[in-house]
Design a protein around this motif. Sequence first.
Motif, PDB file in Angstrom:
ATOM      1  N   LEU A 106       5.754   9.704 -15.178  1.00 32.35           N
ATOM      2  CA  LEU A 106       7.087  10.283 -15.265  1.00 32.35           C
ATOM      3  C   LEU A 106       7.048  11.800 -15.420  1.00 32.35           C
ATOM      4  O   LEU A 106       7.743  12.508 -14.666  1.00 32.35           O
ATOM      5  N   PRO A 107       6.270  12.361 -16.362  1.00 33.33           N
ATOM      6  CA  PRO A 107       6.241  13.826 -16.444  1.00 33.33           C
ATOM      7  C   PRO A 107       5.680  14.500 -15.199  1.00 33.33           C
ATOM      8  O   PRO A 107       6.124  15.592 -14.833  1.00 33.33           O
ATOM      9  N   GLN A 108       4.727  13.875 -14.522  1.00 30.56           N
ATOM     10  CA  GLN A 108       4.219  14.451 -13.274  1.00 30.56           C
ATOM     11  C   GLN A 108       5.304  14.471 -12.206  1.00 30.56           C
ATOM     12  O   GLN A 108       5.444  15.446 -11.460  1.00 30.56           O
ATOM     13  N   ALA A 109       6.080  13.387 -12.127  1.00 30.23           N
ATOM     14  CA  ALA A 109       7.178  13.338 -11.157  1.00 30.23           C
ATOM     15  C   ALA A 109       8.244  14.375 -11.497  1.00 30.23           C
ATOM     16  O   ALA A 109       8.802  15.033 -10.607  1.00 30.23           O
ATOM     17  N   LEU A 110       8.530  14.549 -12.769  1.00 32.85           N
ATOM     18  CA  LEU A 110       9.504  15.555 -13.180  1.00 32.85           C
ATOM     19  C   LEU A 110       9.003  16.965 -12.903  1.00 32.85           C
ATOM     20  O   LEU A 110       9.776  17.857 -12.517  1.00 32.85           O
ATOM     21  N   LYS A 111       7.721  17.163 -13.093  1.00 33.96           N
ATOM     22  CA  LYS A 111       7.143  18.491 -12.852  1.00 33.96           C
ATOM     23  C   LYS A 111       7.315  18.905 -11.392  1.00 33.96           C
ATOM     24  O   LYS A 111       7.521  20.091 -11.086  1.00 33.96           O
ATOM     25  N   SER A 330      14.885  -2.641 -19.995  1.00 36.18           N
ATOM     26  CA  SER A 330      13.540  -2.586 -20.557  1.00 36.18           C
ATOM     27  C   SER A 330      13.009  -1.166 -20.498  1.00 36.18           C
ATOM     28  O   SER A 330      13.550  -0.299 -19.796  1.00 36.18           O
ATOM     29  N   VAL A 331      11.934  -0.948 -21.217  1.00 34.45           N
ATOM     30  CA  VAL A 331      11.298   0.367 -21.239  1.00 34.45           C
ATOM     31  C   VAL A 331      10.835   0.774 -19.841  1.00 34.45           C
ATOM     32  O   VAL A 331      10.784   1.963 -19.525  1.00 34.45           O
ATOM     33  N   SER A 332      10.529  -0.186 -18.977  1.00 39.37           N
ATOM     34  CA  SER A 332      10.127   0.127 -17.602  1.00 39.37           C
ATOM     35  C   SER A 332      11.271   0.713 -16.785  1.00 39.37           C
ATOM     36  O   SER A 332      11.035   1.322 -15.731  1.00 39.37           O
ATOM     37  N   ASP A 333      12.494   0.547 -17.249  1.00 37.23           N
ATOM     38  CA  ASP A 333      13.655   1.066 -16.526  1.00 37.23           C
ATOM     39  C   ASP A 333      13.902   2.556 -16.781  1.00 37.23           C
ATOM     40  O   ASP A 333      14.681   3.185 -16.062  1.00 37.23           O
ATOM     41  N   ILE A 334      13.256   3.114 -17.797  1.00 35.64           N
ATOM     42  CA  ILE A 334      13.545   4.509 -18.148  1.00 35.64           C
ATOM     43  C   ILE A 334      13.104   5.464 -17.043  1.00 35.64           C
ATOM     44  O   ILE A 334      13.853   6.370 -16.654  1.00 35.64           O
ATOM     45  N   MET A 335      11.896   5.279 -16.526  1.00 35.68           N
ATOM     46  CA  MET A 335      11.400   6.189 -15.493  1.00 35.68           C
ATOM     47  C   MET A 335      12.298   6.199 -14.254  1.00 35.68           C
ATOM     48  O   MET A 335      12.743   7.273 -13.819  1.00 35.68           O
ATOM     49  N   PRO A 336      12.589   5.039 -13.628  1.00 30.69           N
ATOM     50  CA  PRO A 336      13.461   5.091 -12.442  1.00 30.69           C
ATOM     51  C   PRO A 336      14.865   5.580 -12.746  1.00 30.69           C
ATOM     52  O   PRO A 336      15.499   6.219 -11.900  1.00 30.69           O
ATOM     53  N   THR A 337      15.364   5.338 -13.957  1.00 31.66           N
ATOM     54  CA  THR A 337      16.695   5.810 -14.320  1.00 31.66           C
ATOM     55  C   THR A 337      16.723   7.327 -14.425  1.00 31.66           C
ATOM     56  O   THR A 337      17.621   7.994 -13.891  1.00 31.66           O
ATOM     57  N   ILE A 338      15.748   7.897 -15.102  1.00 35.11           N
ATOM     58  CA  ILE A 338      15.682   9.353 -15.236  1.00 35.11           C
ATOM     59  C   ILE A 338      15.502  10.018 -13.873  1.00 35.11           C
ATOM     60  O   ILE A 338      16.189  10.999 -13.545  1.00 35.11           O
ATOM     61  N   LEU A 339      14.593   9.501 -13.059  1.00 28.24           N
ATOM     62  CA  LEU A 339      14.349  10.107 -11.753  1.00 28.24           C
ATOM     63  C   LEU A 339      15.559   9.968 -10.832  1.00 28.24           C
ATOM     64  O   LEU A 339      15.857  10.874 -10.044  1.00 28.24           O
ATOM     65  N   SER A 340      16.278   8.867 -10.950  1.00 30.99           N
ATOM     66  CA  SER A 340      17.483   8.693 -10.143  1.00 30.99           C
ATOM     67  C   SER A 340      18.565   9.678 -10.548  1.00 30.99           C
ATOM     68  O   SER A 340      19.319  10.177  -9.706  1.00 30.99           O
ATOM     69  N   LEU A 341      18.636   9.990 -11.833  1.00 31.92           N
ATOM     70  CA  LEU A 341      19.649  10.934 -12.310  1.00 31.92           C
ATOM     71  C   LEU A 341      19.489  12.313 -11.689  1.00 31.92           C
ATOM     72  O   LEU A 341      20.478  13.037 -11.514  1.00 31.92           O
ATOM     73  N   ILE A 342      18.259  12.699 -11.370  1.00 34.61           N
ATOM     74  CA  ILE A 342      18.054  14.023 -10.777  1.00 34.61           C
ATOM     75  C   ILE A 342      17.764  13.920  -9.279  1.00 34.61           C
ATOM     76  O   ILE A 342      17.319  14.881  -8.656  1.00 34.61           O
ATOM     77  N   GLU A 343      18.011  12.735  -8.716  1.00 36.77           N
ATOM     78  CA  GLU A 343      17.828  12.479  -7.283  1.00 36.77           C
ATOM     79  C   GLU A 343      16.399  12.771  -6.836  1.00 36.77           C
ATOM     80  O   GLU A 343      16.165  13.296  -5.740  1.00 36.77           O
ATOM     81  N   ALA A 344      15.441  12.412  -7.693  1.00 29.05           N
ATOM     82  CA  ALA A 344      14.027  12.581  -7.365  1.00 29.05           C
ATOM     83  C   ALA A 344      13.471  11.288  -6.783  1.00 29.05           C
ATOM     84  O   ALA A 344      14.023  10.203  -6.996  1.00 29.05           O
ATOM     85  N   ASP A 345      12.394  11.418  -6.060  1.00 31.77           N
ATOM     86  CA  ASP A 345      11.738  10.240  -5.482  1.00 31.77           C
ATOM     87  C   ASP A 345      11.143   9.371  -6.588  1.00 31.77           C
ATOM     88  O   ASP A 345      10.525   9.870  -7.531  1.00 31.77           O
ATOM     89  N   ILE A 346      11.326   8.069  -6.455  1.00 30.86           N
ATOM     90  CA  ILE A 346      10.746   7.110  -7.396  1.00 30.86           C
ATOM     91  C   ILE A 346       9.496   6.516  -6.761  1.00 30.86           C
ATOM     92  O   ILE A 346       9.553   6.016  -5.632  1.00 30.86           O
ATOM     93  N   PRO A 347       8.351   6.575  -7.428  1.00 30.12           N
ATOM     94  CA  PRO A 347       7.123   6.020  -6.843  1.00 30.12           C
ATOM     95  C   PRO A 347       7.283   4.551  -6.466  1.00 30.12           C
ATOM     96  O   PRO A 347       7.988   3.794  -7.153  1.00 30.12           O
TER      97      PRO A 347
END
Length: 446
Positions: A106-111, A330-347
Motif C-alpha cells: 500500500l505505501p509503495q502504491a501511494l508513493k 475486512s482489513v484486506s479491504d483497506i488497501m483497495p478502498t484507499i487506492l480507489s479513493l485517489i483513483e490509483a491503480d489497484i494491484p
Amino acid sequence: MSLLISCQKISNSRTSKENLSQPNFLVIITDDAGWNDVGYNGSEIKTPNIDSLAHRGVKLNRFYVSPTCSPSRVSLLTGMPSSRIGVVAPISGKSNKTLPDSITTLPQALKLNNYQNALFGKWHLGLDINNGPNAFGFDYSYGFLHGQIDQYTHRYKNGDASWYRNNKMIDEEGHTTDLVTKEAIDWLTKKRDTSKSFYVQLAYSAPHFPLQEEEKWKAPYYNTIKDSSRMDFAAAMTHMDYCIGKVMETLKSENLEENTLVIFMSDNGAMEHWYPTYQYDGKFKGNDVLGSNFPLRDWKTSNFEGAIRVPAIAYWKDHLSPQDNTNYMSVSDIMPTILSLIEADIPDYAEGTNVWTSILNAEIETNHDIYIRGHIQESLIHKPWKIIRNRHKNGSLAVYQLYHIENDPEEKFNLINDEVEIAKQMKILLEKQFLKDDKTVNVELK
C-alpha cells in the motif's frame, strides 16, 4: 461531481504549501484490544478520544481481521489474506520472514501517486532492520520491529534489540506509547513534506503485555476494577487513548482534520491472560485477566468472533456522517478502498474490495466473502454464514463448525449437522480459498 471530488472538500484554512488534490490517511492500530475494551462498546475502560471518533464517525461494527498481529498487518499492506504469502502466525523468535519483494505494498502504491508515507510504532513484518518499513514504501519510520517489547527497555522478549529510527537501531528512554506519539506529532508538525499528501500508520504496542503503566493511568480504576491485571490493561488503554487524542489535536491545529481520513482498528481480538516463564528473564509476573471480547466468543489466535471481529472506526470530518455500520468488511479491504479513493491503480493480486460506498452509506450492503486463516483454524464468512475448520497434523479428520453469525453472534449453536446443504456449499467455498494459500503452510486434509 464525482464521488472522489465530492469527498475532497478542503478547508480554506490550509496553507498554500499543502497538496489539496488528494486526502491524507491516518491508520491507527491498537494491539490486542478486544470488542469490550473500548468505551463506546460498553466497556468499563475509559477511552473518550476513541469514543469521540466513533460517535462522530462511522462505527464499523462487522470489521474482520486475522486472529494474530503479523497476519493482520500483511493484509493491511497487501490487500489480500496473509496466508497467500505463508504468514499465518506472528513473526517471532529469530525468524527471517518478511514481505516478498514481488508485491507492491500500500505505501509503495501511494508513493507512486506522490504520497509521503510514515510508520510509527509496531512493524512486526520483518525482525531485521534491513527488512523494516523503509524497505517496503515508508519514507520515514520509527518504533519497534518485533511484536512484543518491554515498554521501557524496548527490547523483545528474548532480549533482542528492537528500537529503531529509519534504517538505524537506536536506544532511547521513555514509555513506548509516549515516544511513538511524540515522534508522530513531530513528523506531522515539523518533518513532513507539506507539498505531498501523507499516509501515516500509527501502530501502538498498547494494550499488549507486558503492562507497565504509571499510577496516574491506573488511578481512574481504583474504585471500579478490582483485578490488578485488568486494571493494568485498562490503564494501558487509557494511556493510549490520551495519546490518540493528542494526535487528533495535532491534525486540528495543523488544519489537516478536514482532509484526513482516519481509520481506527485493533489488529486482533483480546488475549485472555499471560503467564510468562523464560520471557524477559522472568522480570514480569503473569496476568490472569487481560482484555475482554464480551459478548463475542473466544480469544486471540482462534477464528471465533472474539478473535477476528474487532472495534473499528472510519472518521473524516465533514465527509462521513455518524452511523452504526454493520456491513461486512475486512482489513484486506483497506488497501483497495484507499487506492480507489485517489483513483490509483489497484494491484491485480489484491483480493479485498473497495467498500467506500458502503462506508458512506450503510444501506449499501457489501456482499463479498471474507476468508481468514490462522495457525489454529481457518474460516470463511459468506454472510450470514461462517464456517470454521480445524485441521490436524496427526492425520485425524478435519473438524468443521457452522454458525449463523447474525442470528447467533456469540456462536453458541453449531449447525454443521443441521444445515447440511449450506454446510456442503460452505465447505466448497472454504476449500477454494484454502487452495490459493502458500503451500508451505498447508497440510493435507483427511
